[in-house]
Design a protein around this motif. Structure first.
Motif: not given
Ligand SMILES: *Cc1c(COP(=O)(O)O)cnc(C)c1O
Length: 478
Positions: A155-156, A244, A246, A273, A299
């Motif tokens: 995601g990053s 969604g 985190t 992600a 992701d």
């Molecule tokens: C996990 C996450 C990210 C970052 O993704 P990575 O795959 O860990 O680099 C960004 N946004 C949300 C909402 C996430 O849950």
């Protein structure tokens, strides 16, 4: 040196380095060790703690060869036996990982065959597989066929690619940076701020938009803020919505955000992600408006239960993303776009890269999409099942979650934040399952995030029993 000397030296070196190309029998022996290890790892998962804190011994590279059995033993004690076991169904903290076996087999094949997946001309089939995954994602999120995208490490990096396209599309550089405005919710993932800093936008005006009681971005506040900023001579250009979050699994009101961004000509980025693949479930209605985003990240190493190291980004304006990433300036012509976008390297900072398309494509081909959808639906019910159970133990819980993340805390009389922190310490010391924590409205809360394909009702029952015994420990210690 004579030609004969040269040949003899080459033959010597060939002989000495031949260990790098083991014979079929040697390969079979190595593979047997590794698959045996993997089998026993998986067999033991349900009886192993999800969290173990441990002092690391040495993993130093000595420069000398060691037997594979010794290496696997070291791997077992230093890697498998330490920290969060992210392959375990008992991983209920942060955003749990996956690691379905078919994904590991795809990685094995990708590594053995090793196609150069970044360039269409070098590996048309591998690029086609990655592009097919992108195509499948475009259909899933109702993006137009003209949109583009690629797979990233997560995601990053996906965020980095999307926000760079937004930056370049809106020409945010030089002195424009100081008057450009970016709107984020207070629950945005920190990878967004990190990406802005990396791409030279750390000096933009950042607006943190408050959330409502369900932790969703307040669209009315956003609309008012955009108008106020325009009136004061600033240049709003980017809104980041989250499908969604985190912390609480909330889905921002995407349709309302899309209305605002469309009306004001802003780039609308959606961070899906964690939550994106829940669009496969009966939560689909929450994602209405996601198809109006300019860019979207999701992701597969979260919601498709794949091993870590695969994210995806979709961008509607292929010019914007090609402008940031293509590497042969002369080829930057409209007619060539179609072909340029076939090479993932033109859409991403990476050139030589892991053939990660295979680990998405192969499991989808092997199982079809249905088991992924049902497993996600199961996660949604499991989080509700946990919430009921923990309330029966006297805990308070957060609002009804949009997806599979929620939080809880015990209403201790006395310093509740402190005592809930002690409770989390007890939970970590126990370690049978793993929870993480967060701050919600300055309250210390314990988070539960259910996303592992291995989290089952029995796992949740074990989690509840563990919460109960740890609560008793806190009470008897205080
Ligand atoms: C996990 C996450 C990210 C970052 O993704 P990575 O795959 O860990 O680099 C960004 N946004 C949300 C909402 C996430 O849950």
């Amino acid at each position: 040196m004579t030609k004969a000397d040269l040949i003899s030296q080459i033959e010597d070196l060939e002989e000495q380095s031949s260990v790098l190309e083991p014979s079929e029998g040697e390969r079979a022996a190595l593979t047997r060790h590794v698959t045996g290890f993997a089998a026993s790892f998986i067999n033991r998962l349900s009886s192993t703690n999800a969290f173990q804190s441990k002092i690391l011994q040495s993993v130093a590279i000595t420069g000398n060869p060691s037997p594979l059995t010794d290496i696997l033993e070291l791997y077992n004690s230093e890697v498998v036996g330490t920290g969060i076991n992210a392959a375990s169904g008992g991983h209920l903290g942060y955003i749990p990982g996956g690691g379905i076996y078919a994904g590991a087999l795809a990685d094995y094949l990708a590594a053995v065959t090793n196609p150069f997946a970044g360039a269409y001309f070098a590996a048309p089939g591998a690029a086609a597989i990655e592009n097919e995954v992108v195509h499948w994602l475009k259909e899933l999120f109702s993006f137009p066929e003209t949109a583009t995208g690629c797979l990233s490490s997560g995601g990053s990096i996906s965020t980095l690619i999307a926000l760079t396209a937004a930056r370049d599309k809106h020409g945010i550089k030089g002195t424009h940076v100081y008057s450009a405005v970016v709107y984020l919710s207070s629950h945005v993932h920190h990878s967004v701020q990190k990406a802005l800093r990396i791409i030279g936008l750390e000096d933009v005006v950042l607006r943190s938009i408050p959330t409502d009681t369900r932790h969703r971005m307040d669209a009315q506040v956003l609309a008012d803020q955009v108008i106020a900023d325009e009136q004061s001579g600033l240049h709003p250009f980017l809104v980041v919505g989250t499908a969604g979050t985190t912390d609480t699994g909330a889905v921002d009101p995407l349709e309302a955000l899309a209305d605002i961004t469309e009306k004001h000509g802003l780039w609308f980025h959606v961070d899906a992600a964690y939550g994106g693949f829940f669009i496969l479930t009966d939560k689909k209605h929450l994602f209405m408006g996601i198809e109006r985003a300019d860019s979207l990240i999701v992701d597969p190493h979260k919601g498709l239960f794949l091993p870590y190291g695969v994210g995806a980004v979709l961008v509607k304006d292929r010019h914007a993303v090609l402008q940031s990433h293509f590497y042969t300036a002369n080829y930057m012509q409209d007619a060539a776009d179609e072909e340029l976008a076939l090479s993932p390297a033109n859409l991403s900072p990476e050139l030589t890269r892991h053939f990660r398309g295979l680990r998405v494509w192969l499991p989808l081909q092997l199982y079809g999409t249905e088991p992924f959808a049902t497993c996600l639906a199961e996660k949604l019910l499991l989080v509700n099942y946990f919430r009921l159970g923990v309330q029966e133990l006297g805990f308070e819980v957060g609002p009804d979650p949009d997806l599979s993340v929620s939080y809880f805390y015990y209403p201790f009389s006395g310093d509740s934040n402190h005592l809930n922190r002690l409770l989390l310490e007890q939970l970590h010391a126990d370690g049978e399952v793993f929870f993480s924590s967060s701050q919600v409205d300055s309250r210390f809360v314990i988070r539960i995030a259910i996303l592992s394909f291995r989290t089952k009702r029995s796992t949740v029952d074990a989690a509840l029993a563990m919460v109960e015994r740890c609560l008793q420990r806190v009470r008897s210690n205080t």
